[in-house]
Write a protein that holds these residues in place. Structure first.
Motif, PDB file in Angstrom:
ATOM      1  N   THR A 178       0.833  -1.206   0.000  1.00  0.00           N
ATOM      2  CA  THR A 178       0.000   0.000   0.000  1.00  0.00           C
ATOM      3  C   THR A 178       0.862   1.248   0.000  1.00  0.00           C
ATOM      4  O   THR A 178       1.815   1.366   0.786  1.00  0.00           O
ATOM      5  CB  THR A 178      -0.918   0.033   1.243  1.00  0.00           C
ATOM      6  N   VAL A 179       0.535   2.169  -0.875  1.00  0.00           N
ATOM      7  CA  VAL A 179       1.131   3.505  -0.855  1.00  0.00           C
ATOM      8  C   VAL A 179       0.133   4.391  -0.108  1.00  0.00           C
ATOM      9  O   VAL A 179      -0.950   4.696  -0.629  1.00  0.00           O
ATOM     10  CB  VAL A 179       1.371   4.042  -2.276  1.00  0.00           C
ATOM     11  N   PRO A 180       0.457   4.824   1.111  1.00  0.00           N
ATOM     12  CA  PRO A 180      -0.549   5.416   2.000  1.00  0.00           C
ATOM     13  C   PRO A 180      -0.789   6.919   1.781  1.00  0.00           C
ATOM     14  O   PRO A 180      -0.673   7.725   2.717  1.00  0.00           O
ATOM     15  CB  PRO A 180       0.032   5.136   3.388  1.00  0.00           C
ATOM     16  N   CYS A 181      -1.137   7.285   0.563  1.00  0.00           N
ATOM     17  CA  CYS A 181      -1.464   8.692   0.298  1.00  0.00           C
ATOM     18  C   CYS A 181      -2.461   8.765  -0.852  1.00  0.00           C
ATOM     19  O   CYS A 181      -2.691   7.782  -1.564  1.00  0.00           O
ATOM     20  CB  CYS A 181      -0.208   9.507  -0.018  1.00  0.00           C
ATOM     21  N   ILE A 182      -3.043   9.944  -1.024  1.00  0.00           N
ATOM     22  CA  ILE A 182      -4.064  10.171  -2.073  1.00  0.00           C
ATOM     23  C   ILE A 182      -5.134   9.090  -1.976  1.00  0.00           C
ATOM     24  O   ILE A 182      -5.469   8.419  -2.956  1.00  0.00           O
ATOM     25  CB  ILE A 182      -3.455  10.237  -3.496  1.00  0.00           C
ATOM     26  N   PHE A 183      -5.662   8.889  -0.766  1.00  0.00           N
ATOM     27  CA  PHE A 183      -6.713   7.921  -0.461  1.00  0.00           C
ATOM     28  C   PHE A 183      -6.243   6.469  -0.533  1.00  0.00           C
ATOM     29  O   PHE A 183      -7.066   5.557  -0.416  1.00  0.00           O
ATOM     30  CB  PHE A 183      -7.945   8.121  -1.357  1.00  0.00           C
ATOM     31  N   GLY A 184      -4.970   6.257  -0.718  1.00  0.00           N
ATOM     32  CA  GLY A 184      -4.408   4.914  -0.634  1.00  0.00           C
ATOM     33  C   GLY A 184      -4.404   4.154  -1.946  1.00  0.00           C
ATOM     34  O   GLY A 184      -5.447   3.933  -2.559  1.00  0.00           O
ATOM     35  N   LEU A 185      -3.199   3.774  -2.388  1.00  0.00           N
ATOM     36  CA  LEU A 185      -3.045   2.971  -3.600  1.00  0.00           C
ATOM     37  C   LEU A 185      -2.566   1.580  -3.191  1.00  0.00           C
ATOM     38  O   LEU A 185      -1.492   1.432  -2.596  1.00  0.00           O
ATOM     39  CB  LEU A 185      -2.034   3.607  -4.555  1.00  0.00           C
ATOM     40  N   GLY A 186      -3.361   0.564  -3.496  1.00  0.00           N
ATOM     41  CA  GLY A 186      -2.957  -0.809  -3.230  1.00  0.00           C
ATOM     42  C   GLY A 186      -2.381  -1.448  -4.486  1.00  0.00           C
ATOM     43  O   GLY A 186      -2.889  -1.231  -5.588  1.00  0.00           O
ATOM     44  N   GLU A 191      -2.573  12.024   6.553  1.00  0.00           N
ATOM     45  CA  GLU A 191      -3.413  12.396   7.696  1.00  0.00           C
ATOM     46  C   GLU A 191      -3.552  13.910   7.782  1.00  0.00           C
ATOM     47  O   GLU A 191      -4.639  14.435   8.015  1.00  0.00           O
ATOM     48  CB  GLU A 191      -2.803  11.840   8.987  1.00  0.00           C
ATOM     49  N   ASN A 192      -2.432  14.611   7.583  1.00  0.00           N
ATOM     50  CA  ASN A 192      -2.459  16.075   7.638  1.00  0.00           C
ATOM     51  C   ASN A 192      -3.275  16.644   6.484  1.00  0.00           C
ATOM     52  O   ASN A 192      -4.063  17.584   6.656  1.00  0.00           O
ATOM     53  CB  ASN A 192      -1.034  16.619   7.610  1.00  0.00           C
ATOM     54  N   ARG A 193      -3.103  16.079   5.303  1.00  0.00           N
ATOM     55  CA  ARG A 193      -3.847  16.541   4.123  1.00  0.00           C
ATOM     56  C   ARG A 193      -5.344  16.396   4.347  1.00  0.00           C
ATOM     57  O   ARG A 193      -6.132  17.309   4.071  1.00  0.00           O
ATOM     58  CB  ARG A 193      -3.428  15.738   2.896  1.00  0.00           C
ATOM     59  N   LEU A 194      -5.743  15.239   4.859  1.00  0.00           N
ATOM     60  CA  LEU A 194      -7.156  14.997   5.097  1.00  0.00           C
ATOM     61  C   LEU A 194      -7.708  15.929   6.171  1.00  0.00           C
ATOM     62  O   LEU A 194      -8.820  16.451   6.040  1.00  0.00           O
ATOM     63  CB  LEU A 194      -7.381  13.541   5.500  1.00  0.00           C
ATOM     64  N   ALA A 195      -6.922  16.124   7.242  1.00  0.00           N
ATOM     65  CA  ALA A 195      -7.373  17.013   8.317  1.00  0.00           C
ATOM     66  C   ALA A 195      -7.582  18.435   7.794  1.00  0.00           C
ATOM     67  O   ALA A 195      -8.583  19.091   8.117  1.00  0.00           O
ATOM     68  CB  ALA A 195      -6.365  17.014   9.463  1.00  0.00           C
ATOM     69  N   ASN A 213       5.012   3.714   3.734  1.00  0.00           N
ATOM     70  CA  ASN A 213       5.913   4.777   4.178  1.00  0.00           C
ATOM     71  C   ASN A 213       5.226   5.604   5.276  1.00  0.00           C
ATOM     72  O   ASN A 213       4.204   6.244   5.020  1.00  0.00           O
ATOM     73  CB  ASN A 213       6.265   5.680   2.978  1.00  0.00           C
ATOM     74  N   PRO A 214       5.781   5.629   6.491  1.00  0.00           N
ATOM     75  CA  PRO A 214       5.117   6.353   7.590  1.00  0.00           C
ATOM     76  C   PRO A 214       5.071   7.863   7.357  1.00  0.00           C
ATOM     77  O   PRO A 214       4.142   8.526   7.818  1.00  0.00           O
ATOM     78  CB  PRO A 214       5.959   6.002   8.821  1.00  0.00           C
ATOM     79  N   LEU A 215       6.061   8.401   6.641  1.00  0.00           N
ATOM     80  CA  LEU A 215       6.043   9.836   6.351  1.00  0.00           C
ATOM     81  C   LEU A 215       4.871  10.163   5.432  1.00  0.00           C
ATOM     82  O   LEU A 215       4.130  11.134   5.665  1.00  0.00           O
ATOM     83  CB  LEU A 215       7.360  10.258   5.693  1.00  0.00           C
ATOM     84  N   LEU A 216       4.661   9.357   4.387  1.00  0.00           N
ATOM     85  CA  LEU A 216       3.526   9.572   3.501  1.00  0.00           C
ATOM     86  C   LEU A 216       2.203   9.422   4.260  1.00  0.00           C
ATOM     87  O   LEU A 216       1.246  10.163   4.004  1.00  0.00           O
ATOM     88  CB  LEU A 216       3.565   8.580   2.336  1.00  0.00           C
ATOM     89  N   ALA A 217       2.164   8.466   5.200  1.00  0.00           N
ATOM     90  CA  ALA A 217       0.946   8.260   5.982  1.00  0.00           C
ATOM     91  C   ALA A 217       0.633   9.492   6.826  1.00  0.00           C
ATOM     92  O   ALA A 217      -0.528   9.926   6.910  1.00  0.00           O
ATOM     93  CB  ALA A 217       1.094   7.026   6.868  1.00  0.00           C
ATOM     94  N   ARG A 218       1.672  10.093   7.451  1.00  0.00           N
ATOM     95  CA  ARG A 218       1.447  11.300   8.258  1.00  0.00           C
ATOM     96  C   ARG A 218       1.032  12.475   7.381  1.00  0.00           C
ATOM     97  O   ARG A 218       0.170  13.280   7.753  1.00  0.00           O
ATOM     98  CB  ARG A 218       2.699  11.640   9.056  1.00  0.00           C
ATOM     99  N   MET A 219       1.638  12.576   6.220  1.00  0.00           N
ATOM    100  CA  MET A 219       1.276  13.655   5.301  1.00  0.00           C
ATOM    101  C   MET A 219      -0.166  13.503   4.818  1.00  0.00           C
ATOM    102  O   MET A 219      -0.899  14.489   4.666  1.00  0.00           O
ATOM    103  CB  MET A 219       2.242  13.680   4.119  1.00  0.00           C
TER     104      MET A 219
END
Length: 365
Positions: free
Chosen positions: A207-215, A246-250, A238-244
């Motif tokens: 999983t690429v954890p950004c832009i709503f998640g790409l599997g 989360e911030n983007r969504l917030a 990538n935990p950095l992408l995951a935090r980004m």
């Protein structure tokens, strides 16, 4: 608002196109073309490599239709994915970005797997993250089996940390519905992927954890597996992408909240404006009534003054007449009294009787 939101597979273009080249893909199936943002990227890639792109979309936009018809590499299938996937020859790569719910994705994964034989297609699955990862989204819930559809609502939206629905969250504005509750069995696309993989140890999922998640889903035995894994390595989990993300969504949800507040304030201002107009109309009516009453008061005052003058004149005239009458009466009484005394004295003198003065007794001292 759409300009503030990154949501398309096109945001992953460099990574996806690199993987297509790694696989050496000659056939690509795209499920869900929407406005054709990423389809145009795929067609440009395919035209330079003698590859084909089949786009499956039951209700394609005009832009998507024109784009595919203009490309020698494109083919449009106006159908639901569940109705055509089992009839298509297995493609080298699938990009699954259609109806984001458990039932639809489960059917798509099973149909692709049933046709693959000894081939090893590469699958890109969008929206495996929040909000559709653990909550069904429905474009056309009536087309799904009733038992596969959770209670849903079109009008309300979703927000991070809330399992239910909210008034001002991320919503489809009537274009799609959300399941009323997040989580639980058979709910969301990530849940569908996990259930599909439950007894499939031969497949690898990242999983690429950004832009709503790409599997990204592929076989461990695929000849390209290690090279694709290496391409994904900087991004997968990538935990950095995951935090980004989360911030983007917030931030985006905060923008939606402020937009909702602005709309509410605008409606409040409109209500107040209408109320002010009503009050102004009422005030004009009241001032017109006041003016009318002022005119009536002026007429009454004039009439009162006239009556007062008339009464004053009448009273004065009548008082003068009464006084004059009393004076005349007094004079007549006095005159009558004098005549009477003279006549009495004359009569008494004729009879030899004493005058009234002589016969009137004097009071004792």
């Amino acid at each position: 608002m759409s300009g503030l939101l990154l949501y398309s597979l096109a945001e992953f273009r460099e990574l996806i196109l690199q993987c297509l080249d790694i696989v050496g893909a000659r056939s690509v199936v795209e499920i869900g073309g929407e406005g054709g943002t990423f389809t145009s990227e795929l067609l440009s890639w395919a035209e330079g490599r003698d590859a084909t792109v089949r786009c499956i979309d039951p209700v394609p936009s005009d832009a998507l239709v024109q784009m595919i018809e203009a490309s020698p590499a494109g083919e449009l299938l106006r159908a639901r994915s569940a109705d055509v996937l089992e009839e298509l020859e297995t493609a080298d790569v699938y990009l699954v970005d259609g109806d984001h719910n458990y039932h639809t994705l489960s059917v798509e994964l099973q149909a692709i797997d049933a046709r693959r034989g000894d081939r090893h297609p590469l699958l890109f699955l969008h929206d495996v993250g929040w909000p559709a990862g653990r909550r069904d989204m429905y474009y056309d819930p009536q087309s799904l089996p009733p038992e596969a559809v959770h209670p849903y609502q079109y009008e309300r939206g979703v927000t991070v940390g809330c399992p239910g629905l909210v008034e001002h969250g991320f919503s489809g504005d009537g274009e799609f519905a959300w399941a009323r509750e997040e989580g639980g069995p058979a709910n969301g696309v990530l849940t569908a992927v996990e259930d599909f993989l439950a007894d499939r140890t031969d497949l690898r999922f990242q999983t690429v954890p950004c832009i709503f998640g790409l599997g990204v889903l592929y076989a461990e035995a695929a000849p390209y597996a290690d090279e694709v894994a290496a391409a994904l390595a900087p991004y997968a989990d990538n935990p950095l992408l995951a935090r980004m993300e989360e911030n983007r969504l917030a931030l985006y949800l905060r923008v939606l909240e402020q937009q909702h507040e602005a709309v509410s304030l605008h409606r409040h201002v409109e209500d107040l404006t209408l109320r002010v107009r009503d009050v102004e109309v009422e005030n004009r009516a009241l001032w017109a009534r006041v003016a009318d009453l002022d005119e009536q008061l002026a007429r009454v005052s004039q009439r009162y003054d006239a009556l007062a003058r008339e009464v004053e004149t009448t009273v004065a005239a009548r008082s003068f007449a009464v006084a004059e009458g009393l004076s005349r009466l007094h004079h007549r009484i006095g005159h009558t009294h004098g005549v009477s005394r003279q006549r009495l004295r004359a009569l008494l003198s004729q009879d030899g009787a004493p005058s009234p003065e002589a016969t009137t007794p004097r009071p004792p001292r």
